[in-house]
Scaffold this motif. Structure first.
Motif, PDB file in Angstrom:
ATOM      1  N   ASN A 260       0.809  -1.229   0.000  1.00  0.00           N
ATOM      2  CA  ASN A 260       0.000   0.000   0.000  1.00  0.00           C
ATOM      3  C   ASN A 260       0.834   1.268   0.000  1.00  0.00           C
ATOM      4  O   ASN A 260       0.311   2.362  -0.171  1.00  0.00           O
ATOM      5  N   ILE A 261       2.133   1.103   0.177  1.00  0.00           N
ATOM      6  CA  ILE A 261       3.014   2.258   0.074  1.00  0.00           C
ATOM      7  C   ILE A 261       2.976   2.850  -1.332  1.00  0.00           C
ATOM      8  O   ILE A 261       3.277   4.020  -1.548  1.00  0.00           O
ATOM      9  N   PHE A 262       2.559   2.019  -2.330  1.00  0.00           N
ATOM     10  CA  PHE A 262       2.505   2.478  -3.715  1.00  0.00           C
ATOM     11  C   PHE A 262       1.165   3.100  -4.094  1.00  0.00           C
ATOM     12  O   PHE A 262       0.981   3.514  -5.238  1.00  0.00           O
ATOM     13  N   GLU A 263       0.219   3.143  -3.156  1.00  0.00           N
ATOM     14  CA  GLU A 263      -1.025   3.846  -3.458  1.00  0.00           C
ATOM     15  C   GLU A 263      -0.738   5.344  -3.624  1.00  0.00           C
ATOM     16  O   GLU A 263       0.053   5.913  -2.862  1.00  0.00           O
ATOM     17  N   PRO A 264      -1.365   5.993  -4.614  1.00  0.00           N
ATOM     18  CA  PRO A 264      -1.082   7.416  -4.857  1.00  0.00           C
ATOM     19  C   PRO A 264      -1.253   8.283  -3.618  1.00  0.00           C
ATOM     20  O   PRO A 264      -0.509   9.237  -3.416  1.00  0.00           O
TER      21      PRO A 264
ATOM     22  N   THR B 281       3.665  12.407   2.425  1.00  0.00           N
ATOM     23  CA  THR B 281       4.592  13.057   3.356  1.00  0.00           C
ATOM     24  C   THR B 281       5.992  13.232   2.781  1.00  0.00           C
ATOM     25  O   THR B 281       6.902  13.671   3.484  1.00  0.00           O
ATOM     26  N   GLN B 282       6.168  12.914   1.487  1.00  0.00           N
ATOM     27  CA  GLN B 282       7.462  13.174   0.868  1.00  0.00           C
ATOM     28  C   GLN B 282       7.675  14.668   0.704  1.00  0.00           C
ATOM     29  O   GLN B 282       6.769  15.402   0.300  1.00  0.00           O
ATOM     30  N   THR B 283       8.864  15.130   1.024  1.00  0.00           N
ATOM     31  CA  THR B 283       9.198  16.547   0.857  1.00  0.00           C
ATOM     32  C   THR B 283      10.048  16.729  -0.387  1.00  0.00           C
ATOM     33  O   THR B 283      10.738  15.814  -0.837  1.00  0.00           O
ATOM     34  N   ALA B 284       9.985  17.922  -0.945  1.00  0.00           N
ATOM     35  CA  ALA B 284      10.761  18.238  -2.145  1.00  0.00           C
ATOM     36  C   ALA B 284      10.893  19.745  -2.260  1.00  0.00           C
ATOM     37  O   ALA B 284      10.245  20.508  -1.534  1.00  0.00           O
ATOM     38  N   GLU B 285      11.723  20.195  -3.159  1.00  0.00           N
ATOM     39  CA  GLU B 285      11.859  21.627  -3.415  1.00  0.00           C
ATOM     40  C   GLU B 285      12.106  21.850  -4.896  1.00  0.00           C
ATOM     41  O   GLU B 285      12.619  20.973  -5.602  1.00  0.00           O
ATOM     42  N   LEU B 286      11.691  23.001  -5.357  1.00  0.00           N
ATOM     43  CA  LEU B 286      11.877  23.372  -6.758  1.00  0.00           C
ATOM     44  C   LEU B 286      13.106  24.252  -6.904  1.00  0.00           C
ATOM     45  O   LEU B 286      13.381  25.097  -6.053  1.00  0.00           O
ATOM     46  N   LYS B 287      13.829  24.027  -7.967  1.00  0.00           N
ATOM     47  CA  LYS B 287      15.019  24.832  -8.252  1.00  0.00           C
ATOM     48  C   LYS B 287      14.846  25.522  -9.603  1.00  0.00           C
ATOM     49  O   LYS B 287      14.035  25.111 -10.433  1.00  0.00           O
ATOM     50  N   LYS B 288      15.615  26.557  -9.804  1.00  0.00           N
ATOM     51  CA  LYS B 288      15.523  27.269 -11.081  1.00  0.00           C
ATOM     52  C   LYS B 288      15.942  26.377 -12.234  1.00  0.00           C
ATOM     53  O   LYS B 288      15.389  26.472 -13.344  1.00  0.00           O
ATOM     54  N   ASP B 289      16.926  25.543 -11.988  1.00  0.00           N
ATOM     55  CA  ASP B 289      17.386  24.612 -13.021  1.00  0.00           C
ATOM     56  C   ASP B 289      16.949  23.202 -12.636  1.00  0.00           C
ATOM     57  O   ASP B 289      17.526  22.586 -11.736  1.00  0.00           O
ATOM     58  N   MET B 290      15.911  22.704 -13.285  1.00  0.00           N
ATOM     59  CA  MET B 290      15.393  21.363 -12.999  1.00  0.00           C
ATOM     60  C   MET B 290      15.657  20.464 -14.196  1.00  0.00           C
ATOM     61  O   MET B 290      15.455  20.865 -15.348  1.00  0.00           O
TER      62      MET B 290
ATOM     63  N   LEU C  95       6.569   3.475   6.100  1.00  0.00           N
ATOM     64  CA  LEU C  95       6.739   4.681   5.291  1.00  0.00           C
ATOM     65  C   LEU C  95       7.881   4.548   4.297  1.00  0.00           C
ATOM     66  O   LEU C  95       8.116   5.467   3.511  1.00  0.00           O
ATOM     67  N   GLY C  96       8.590   3.435   4.344  1.00  0.00           N
ATOM     68  CA  GLY C  96       9.647   3.220   3.365  1.00  0.00           C
ATOM     69  C   GLY C  96      10.996   2.885   3.965  1.00  0.00           C
ATOM     70  O   GLY C  96      11.795   2.176   3.359  1.00  0.00           O
ATOM     71  N   SER C  97      11.298   3.412   5.156  1.00  0.00           N
ATOM     72  CA  SER C  97      12.609   3.171   5.770  1.00  0.00           C
ATOM     73  C   SER C  97      12.553   2.039   6.788  1.00  0.00           C
ATOM     74  O   SER C  97      13.304   1.077   6.702  1.00  0.00           O
ATOM     75  N   GLY C  98      11.682   2.160   7.786  1.00  0.00           N
ATOM     76  CA  GLY C  98      11.547   1.097   8.775  1.00  0.00           C
ATOM     77  C   GLY C  98      11.016  -0.150   8.098  1.00  0.00           C
ATOM     78  O   GLY C  98       9.911  -0.130   7.546  1.00  0.00           O
ATOM     79  N   GLU C  99      11.762  -1.229   8.142  1.00  0.00           N
ATOM     80  CA  GLU C  99      11.413  -2.389   7.329  1.00  0.00           C
ATOM     81  C   GLU C  99      10.312  -3.224   7.970  1.00  0.00           C
ATOM     82  O   GLU C  99       9.155  -2.848   7.930  1.00  0.00           O
ATOM     83  N   PHE C 100      10.630  -4.348   8.583  1.00  0.00           N
ATOM     84  CA  PHE C 100       9.548  -5.264   8.958  1.00  0.00           C
ATOM     85  C   PHE C 100       9.771  -5.872  10.332  1.00  0.00           C
ATOM     86  O   PHE C 100      10.886  -6.092  10.754  1.00  0.00           O
ATOM     87  N   ALA C 101       8.671  -6.160  11.004  1.00  0.00           N
ATOM     88  CA  ALA C 101       8.679  -6.990  12.203  1.00  0.00           C
ATOM     89  C   ALA C 101       7.730  -8.145  11.905  1.00  0.00           C
ATOM     90  O   ALA C 101       6.540  -7.916  11.657  1.00  0.00           O
ATOM     91  N   LEU C 102       8.252  -9.355  11.913  1.00  0.00           N
ATOM     92  CA  LEU C 102       7.478 -10.502  11.433  1.00  0.00           C
ATOM     93  C   LEU C 102       7.672 -11.713  12.344  1.00  0.00           C
ATOM     94  O   LEU C 102       8.772 -11.945  12.855  1.00  0.00           O
ATOM     95  N   PRO C 103       6.623 -12.505  12.544  1.00  0.00           N
ATOM     96  CA  PRO C 103       6.751 -13.734  13.336  1.00  0.00           C
ATOM     97  C   PRO C 103       7.257 -14.891  12.486  1.00  0.00           C
ATOM     98  O   PRO C 103       7.184 -14.864  11.250  1.00  0.00           O
ATOM     99  N   PHE C 104       7.748 -15.931  13.144  1.00  0.00           N
ATOM    100  CA  PHE C 104       8.218 -17.124  12.441  1.00  0.00           C
ATOM    101  C   PHE C 104       7.048 -18.064  12.138  1.00  0.00           C
ATOM    102  O   PHE C 104       6.014 -18.042  12.797  1.00  0.00           O
TER     103      PHE C 104
END
Length: 776
Positions: A97-101, A108-117, A227-236
């Protein structure tokens, strides 16, 4: 400057703290920072006698749609409640579900615009939204009755008809499908790569099915959003997975292939049997067979069945482009099949190194942790640069189209395979909570990776592990750092914080603080205690101390709970020798010192400009003081000296005649981290001596201390941390007398040859051969 210690005043030398600090924060025991021990997790760091963990067993059927790049699956989960709690609901992870639009990660992704993109950056921002995420078709109990469920971003709560009591199990099924992401365009830990030259796809599938979250004695349900960085906690649990793909695809999966006679040719089965006895890689699916499959594009299907016991996850890869090789590795008397799957674009690099790197990793990690318990270990090449799952990992790096490669590519491949295969141990077996503590898998794994790399080849170019390699990060701005003990999704400078810094810390512990013998024993004890269990940071910290007998709270506090760095300076050095009180010796020494004192500029010029002084012109002006020598030894002084000697004991006389040198060296802690002092003294005769002083020397004063060194030979220089063991960020203040630490600057050259050395060598050889032919 040399000073004289009067007589035998050394008997009263202060050897303890002059003034203790009011606050002893850096050596305070970790109290409130660590949880209270209990019957589940003991004060020693071992699992308690009432330790428990949950279990989840899976039976999954999944089909790959190679035309539309999607999968459709149906799974049955049997969840066993071993906790002392009754559970009203279960939590399931939906990482796709991380790939849902409109996922939390995307919004929550941050970004910035530059004059030269760049055009690519603009295309990324304006691209059509990928229709990702799980499409849950149904959630039902074993009898087929629908269960109520609620999806919260990457988590799904399944409400139970009745509470699941301790010791009970509950079985339910989930039907679902989802599209597969273009990994090169969208990133992620899985996805596909398209090869336009032959019109084929290579799939690496992970986080591809709904998976049970962990319920434990520390967090309850671990359902922090992905959110993309913290991976997984899973049972055996145990897995049986049936994977239906185009008939000409080759499938790699977690576990052991159950139906080789149905999906492999008889020739390929014979090669596989040969590989199981060989200590060198044997090709099971050849490049010629893979190339033929690339062209044919079969329309029928095959189902590959894999089983894996006592694992915490399942991943797989599929492509008609796969070459497949394998060899046997003996680990602790048990045979393990090391295997690699890769397209022809990865050769010759992968055929030469991949499976050998897998085997090397199993042996070196087993030596330092536990014997590798699984029957197979797999390295797959595809779009994912590096990602790990039980028995199977995805690894990047491939050669240039002409088959050449740089050193960086070669060692990058070996390192990523060691790292990702090494993750079988951390966290696939020693099953830490990656969603919360990235360093417990990445940091510990990077440390053992460093040790394994050094066993691969002398002077292996490891990127992380050596203390000097973390210096630039450690001295970077405080607002760009967070402590290691930070939640995965809030970490800044992820690679340095979660990989490099903890790996370096462990290397310093092993080499400088504890020593290899104590460290290796304690580290192996941690692995044995927590294999196939869920350790927390306190379990690691406590075990390392418990098994070694070394108090490390000051180390954990400084390296893991703060952003302090190592910068210890030699502040001042004072040189003392014993004043023998022999007037002849003392007066002669003073005369030598006066003769060596430099003349001032005025004195030097006066020798030239003043031809004769008045007293020189008129000797009658001289009196008693013109001939008086204050440094001449008098009979009265000699009598007093003999009286002094007569009152000494034989031991005192021996000390007086020893000629020992006493150096009072001041140290300042400028960076905040208390660390051991490694001091090298270089002597006047060209020899040297290294003294190792434990970090506890700072316990009474965390900021500045003095230490007295007694030597038989005069010291000409002191050097702090001469072998770069402590990640000291400023080497220039590590010397006395001061010396400049060298640095280099690089002159930029236009039109640099960007070919790798292998390409340049081939080009040179080709030109040389051409010239020879032309001259014949």
């Amino acid at each position: 400057m040399r000073h004289l210690l009067k007589g035998l005043a050394l008997a009263g030398l202060m050897v303890g703290p002059l003034v203790a600090q009011a606050q002893d924060t850096k050596f305070s025991q970790l109290g409130q920072e660590l949880p209270t021990p209990n019957t589940y997790r003991t004060a020693s760091g071992a699992p308690g006698h009432q330790y428990w963990q949950q279990r989840a067993d899976y039976n999954i059927n999944v089909e790959l749609d190679d035309k539309n790049q999607s999968i459709k699956g149906s799974e049955s989960i049997t969840y066993t409640n071993n906790s002392p709690d009754a559970l009203k609901y279960l939590w399931v992870q939906l990482d796709q579900n991380i790939f849902e639009p409109n996922s939390m990660s995307n919004l929550t992704q941050t970004a910035e615009l530059k004059k030269d993109m760049s055009l690519r950056a603009v295309e990324y921002m304006t691209r059509e939204k990928f229709d990702g995420g799980f499409k849950i078709e149904s959630v039902k109990d074993r009898s087929g009755k629908p269960l109520k469920y609620t999806i919260n971003n990457t988590m799904m709560r399944v409400d139970l008809p009745t509470p699941l009591k301790p010791g009970q199990s509950f079985s339910f099924g989930i039907d679902w499908h989802h599209n597969i992401n273009d990994q090169k365009a969208l990133g992620g830990r899985s996805g596909y790569e398209y090869f336009p030259k032959d019109g084929n796809y290579l799939y690496e599938m992970a986080q591809w099915f709904p998976r049970m979250a962990v319920y434990d004695d520390v967090n309850g349900w671990q359902h922090k959003q992905f959110l993309g960085s913290g991976e997984f906690a899973l049972p055996f649990g145990d897995y049986k997975v049936s994977i239906t793909v185009p008939a000409d695809h080759v499938v790699a999966g977690t576990g052991v292939l159950q139906n080789a006679n149905q999906v492999l040719s008889s020739t390929q089965q014979k090669r596989m049997a040969e590989a199981a006895k060989s200590d060198k890689p044997v090709v099971i699916v050849t490049q010629e067979e893979a190339t033929k499959a690339e062209k044919d594009h079969a329309q029928n299907k095959k189902t590959w069945v894999y089983k894996a016991d006592n694992v915490r996850d399942f991943a797989w890869a599929s492509s008609r482009k796969f070459i497949w090789d394998a060899m046997n590795v003996n680990v602790g008397g048990k045979n393990v099949l090391a295997m690699s799957y890769y397209p022809k674009e990865a050769n010759p690099l992968w055929g030469q190194y991949s499976t050998e790197a897998v085997g090397h990793t199993l042996k070196t990690y087993s030596k330092r942790t536990i014997d590798y318990p699984y029957p197979v270990a797999i390295s797959v090449h595809g779009p994912v640069g590096g990602m790990e799952y039980p028995m199977l990992s995805f690894n990047g790096y491939r050669p240039e189209e002409d088959g050449t490669y740089s050193e960086r590519t070669k060692y990058g491949l070996i390192s990523v395979i060691i790292h990702e295969v090494g993750h079988n141990f951390f966290p696939m077996i020693i099953n830490s909570d990656e969603r919360q503590w990235t360093w417990m898998d990445e940091g510990l794994n990077t440390f053992v990776q460093y040790l394994s790399e050094q066993e691969w080849e002398r002077n292996y170019p490891s990127r992380r592990g050596e203390p000097q390699d973390i210096v630039e990060y450690m001295k970077s701005a405080k607002n760009t750092q967070v402590p290691i003990m930070t939640n995965s999704e809030s970490v800044l400078q992820f690679g340095n914080n979660a990989y490099g810094k903890p790996a370096t810390a462990l290397n310093i512990l092993r080499e400088t603080v504890m020593g290899r013998e104590l460290f290796d024993y304690a580290f192996k004890e941690y692995a044995n205690r927590w294999a196939f269990k869920h350790p927390m940071p306190a379990d690691f910290f406590r075990t390392m101390e418990d098994a070694s007998g070394v108090d490390l709270d000051w180390f954990w506090r400084g390296w893991f709970y703060t952003t302090d760095h190592t910068d210890i300076a030699i502040d001042d050095v004072k040189w003392y020798t014993i004043d023998s009180q022999d007037p002849a010796f003392v007066n002669a020494q003073r005369r030598e010192q006066l003769n060596q004192e430099p003349k001032t500029l005025s004195e030097q010029r006066n020798l030239k400009d003043i031809q004769k002084t008045l007293v020189e012109l008129k000797p009658q002006l001289k009196d008693f003081y013109n001939s008086y020598d204050p440094l001449a030894t008098t009979p009265a002084q000699q009598k007093q000296y003999q009286s002094f000697l007569a009152g000494l004991t034989p031991e005192q006389k021996k000390t007086l005649d020893s000629g020992l040198n006493f150096y009072e060296v001041g140290f300042k802690n400028l960076g905040g981290l208390v660390m051991p002092l490694i001091v090298r003294m270089e002597f006047e005769d060209g020899t040297d001596e290294v003294v190792n002083i434990p970090a506890e020397i700072w316990r009474y004063n965390n900021d500045e201390i003095t230490k007295v060194f007694v030597t038989e030979k005069p010291v000409v220089s002191f050097t702090l941390d001469p072998q770069l063991q402590t990640a000291d960020t400023d080497l220039e203040n590590n010397f006395f007398p001061r010396r400049l630490a060298p640095s280099r600057f690089e002159i930029f050259k236009q039109n640099q040859d960007r070919r790798n050395p292998m390409q340049r060598e081939r080009a040179t050889s080709s030109t040389s051969n051409g010239s020879n032919n032309a001259g014949r």
